[in-house]
Write a protein that holds these residues in place. Structure first.
Motif, PDB file in Angstrom:
ATOM      1  N   PHE A  84      51.740  30.146 -16.647  1.00  0.00           N
ATOM      2  CA  PHE A  84      53.178  29.853 -16.531  1.00  0.00           C
ATOM      3  C   PHE A  84      53.748  30.524 -15.290  1.00  0.00           C
ATOM      4  N   LEU A  85      53.461  31.809 -15.137  1.00  0.00           N
ATOM      5  CA  LEU A  85      54.037  32.570 -14.034  1.00  0.00           C
ATOM      6  C   LEU A  85      53.451  32.157 -12.689  1.00  0.00           C
ATOM      7  N   LEU A  86      52.153  31.879 -12.654  1.00  0.00           N
ATOM      8  CA  LEU A  86      51.524  31.440 -11.409  1.00  0.00           C
ATOM      9  C   LEU A  86      52.094  30.110 -10.923  1.00  0.00           C
ATOM     10  N   SER A  87      52.483  29.252 -11.857  1.00  0.00           N
ATOM     11  CA  SER A  87      53.032  27.945 -11.468  1.00  0.00           C
ATOM     12  C   SER A  87      54.313  28.092 -10.661  1.00  0.00           C
ATOM     13  N   LEU A  88      54.995  29.214 -10.825  1.00  0.00           N
ATOM     14  CA  LEU A  88      56.255  29.419 -10.112  1.00  0.00           C
ATOM     15  C   LEU A  88      56.037  29.868  -8.673  1.00  0.00           C
ATOM     16  N   THR A  89      54.875  30.463  -8.381  1.00  0.00           N
ATOM     17  CA  THR A  89      54.638  30.980  -7.034  1.00  0.00           C
ATOM     18  C   THR A  89      54.450  29.868  -6.016  1.00  0.00           C
ATOM     19  N   SER A  90      54.084  28.680  -6.480  1.00  0.00           N
ATOM     20  CA  SER A  90      53.914  27.547  -5.570  1.00  0.00           C
ATOM     21  C   SER A  90      55.127  26.618  -5.591  1.00  0.00           C
ATOM     22  N   SER A  91      56.150  27.028  -6.337  1.00  0.00           N
ATOM     23  CA  SER A  91      57.352  26.204  -6.455  1.00  0.00           C
ATOM     24  C   SER A  91      58.310  26.513  -5.318  1.00  0.00           C
ATOM     25  N   SER A  92      59.075  25.499  -4.922  1.00  0.00           N
ATOM     26  CA  SER A  92      60.093  25.714  -3.891  1.00  0.00           C
ATOM     27  C   SER A  92      61.244  26.550  -4.442  1.00  0.00           C
ATOM     28  N   TYR A  93      61.357  26.594  -5.775  1.00  0.00           N
ATOM     29  CA  TYR A  93      62.382  27.417  -6.407  1.00  0.00           C
ATOM     30  C   TYR A  93      61.681  28.555  -7.131  1.00  0.00           C
ATOM     31  N   LYS A  94      61.529  29.691  -6.462  1.00  0.00           N
ATOM     32  CA  LYS A  94      60.792  30.809  -7.031  1.00  0.00           C
ATOM     33  C   LYS A  94      61.710  31.659  -7.912  1.00  0.00           C
ATOM     34  N   VAL A  95      61.144  32.195  -8.963  1.00  0.00           N
ATOM     35  CA  VAL A  95      61.883  33.066  -9.862  1.00  0.00           C
ATOM     36  C   VAL A  95      61.293  34.462  -9.706  1.00  0.00           C
ATOM     37  N   SER A  96      62.113  35.392  -9.278  1.00  0.00           N
ATOM     38  CA  SER A  96      61.615  36.696  -8.841  1.00  0.00           C
ATOM     39  C   SER A  96      60.944  37.508  -9.935  1.00  0.00           C
ATOM     40  N   ASN A  97      61.417  37.412 -11.178  1.00  0.00           N
ATOM     41  CA  ASN A  97      60.808  38.247 -12.211  1.00  0.00           C
ATOM     42  C   ASN A  97      59.362  37.846 -12.506  1.00  0.00           C
ATOM     43  N   ALA A  98      58.979  36.614 -12.144  1.00  0.00           N
ATOM     44  CA  ALA A  98      57.594  36.188 -12.332  1.00  0.00           C
ATOM     45  C   ALA A  98      56.650  37.036 -11.491  1.00  0.00           C
ATOM     46  N   LEU A  99      57.111  37.470 -10.319  1.00  0.00           N
ATOM     47  CA  LEU A  99      56.272  38.265  -9.426  1.00  0.00           C
ATOM     48  C   LEU A  99      55.913  39.605 -10.055  1.00  0.00           C
ATOM     49  N   LEU A 100      56.899  40.241 -10.690  1.00  0.00           N
ATOM     50  CA  LEU A 100      56.639  41.517 -11.353  1.00  0.00           C
ATOM     51  C   LEU A 100      55.615  41.363 -12.461  1.00  0.00           C
ATOM     52  N   TYR A 101      55.821  40.382 -13.323  1.00  0.00           N
ATOM     53  CA  TYR A 101      54.932  40.225 -14.468  1.00  0.00           C
ATOM     54  C   TYR A 101      53.519  39.821 -14.044  1.00  0.00           C
ATOM     55  N   LEU A 102      53.414  39.061 -12.963  1.00  0.00           N
ATOM     56  CA  LEU A 102      52.079  38.743 -12.447  1.00  0.00           C
ATOM     57  C   LEU A 102      51.386  40.012 -11.952  1.00  0.00           C
ATOM     58  N   GLY A 103      52.156  40.880 -11.282  1.00  0.00           N
ATOM     59  CA  GLY A 103      51.599  42.148 -10.838  1.00  0.00           C
ATOM     60  C   GLY A 103      51.099  42.988 -11.997  1.00  0.00           C
ATOM     61  N   LEU A 104      51.874  43.012 -13.084  1.00  0.00           N
ATOM     62  CA  LEU A 104      51.482  43.781 -14.263  1.00  0.00           C
ATOM     63  C   LEU A 104      50.260  43.177 -14.945  1.00  0.00           C
ATOM     64  N   ILE A 105      50.186  41.856 -14.954  1.00  0.00           N
ATOM     65  CA  ILE A 105      49.027  41.182 -15.556  1.00  0.00           C
ATOM     66  C   ILE A 105      47.765  41.509 -14.767  1.00  0.00           C
ATOM     67  N   TYR A 106      47.838  41.409 -13.432  1.00  0.00           N
ATOM     68  CA  TYR A 106      46.665  41.702 -12.614  1.00  0.00           C
ATOM     69  C   TYR A 106      46.275  43.176 -12.724  1.00  0.00           C
ATOM     70  N   ASP A 107      47.264  44.048 -12.877  1.00  0.00           N
ATOM     71  CA  ASP A 107      46.955  45.465 -13.093  1.00  0.00           C
ATOM     72  C   ASP A 107      46.219  45.642 -14.418  1.00  0.00           C
ATOM     73  N   ALA A 108      46.692  44.941 -15.445  1.00  0.00           N
ATOM     74  CA  ALA A 108      46.045  45.029 -16.759  1.00  0.00           C
ATOM     75  C   ALA A 108      44.613  44.515 -16.715  1.00  0.00           C
TER      76      ALA A 108
END
Length: 203
Positions: A84-108
């Motif tokens: 879900f969150l990765l789909s937003l990184t390629s979108s023209s309308y990015k949602v900033s909180n997705a970036l944080l949660y992706l960072g936390l997921i990759y850290d996990a």
């Protein structure tokens, strides 16, 4: 008359349709989210996303995807959250909180390079709580890499933001209306942030 009956039916159907708009479904999901009734929140977020997608409203869909992806993360469903969150990184309308949660997921998942990338991207977020989490996690990651100067910088930024958040919460406590989604979400996010064993790395 038959005309009046027909008009009444039309108004009823219009009201019925309005009551099932993506916005209404999303707002119901938010209420369940705040109350931590997660299964119901996920159900209504998914209904809102389905309806928004059918209507072709990309902006609305992306916002719902962002909130749903973050909720999946919070309940420990990292495998569902990530796409879900990765789909937003390629979108023209990015949602900033997705970036944080992706960072936390990759850290996990112990993918430190990707975690650093997304967490640094998340620092542009205007939300102080999310930004403070990004700084706190970046401090930990830089400490692990032996980058003391960067780790200290992020820790200082985290503390500055913590002080600002505390002041903001005290100000909000003086207001009469505590029922808005943003205020309740602020309290919930801050409470989560303060838990020593918060499940940021729950997998």
């Amino acid at each position: 008359s038959e005309k009046q009956i027909a008009e009444s039916k039309k108004r009823y159907e219009k009201q019925k349709e309005h009551s099932r708009t993506p916005l209404v479904m999303r707002n119901i999901a938010r209420i369940y989210d705040i109350k931590e009734i997660n299964d119901s929140a996920i159900l209504f977020y998914n209904q809102a996303l389905l309806m928004s997608t059918k209507k072709g409203n990309t902006k609305s869909s992306n916002n719902i995807i962002s909130e749903l992806g973050c909720l999946y993360y919070e309940v420990g469903e990292l495998k569902k959250a990530k796409p879900f969150l990765l789909s937003l990184t390629s979108s023209s309308y990015k949602v900033s909180n997705a970036l944080l949660y992706l960072g936390l997921i990759y850290d996990a998942k112990n993918n430190k390079d990707s975690a650093l990338y997304f967490l640094n991207q998340a620092l542009v977020d205007k939300d102080m709580i999310r930004k403070s989490v990004a700084h706190k996690t970046l401090s930990k990651l830089e400490q692990e890499k032996g980058n003391e100067a960067k780790a200290t910088y992020h820790q200082k930024q985290y503390q500055i933001l913590q002080d600002s958040i505390q002041a903001m919460i005290q100000t909000e406590n003086l207001k009469e209306d505590h029922q808005t989604y943003n205020y309740e979400r602020l309290k919930k996010d801050y409470a989560i942030l303060q838990q020593e064993n918060h499940n940021y790395r729950k997998g």
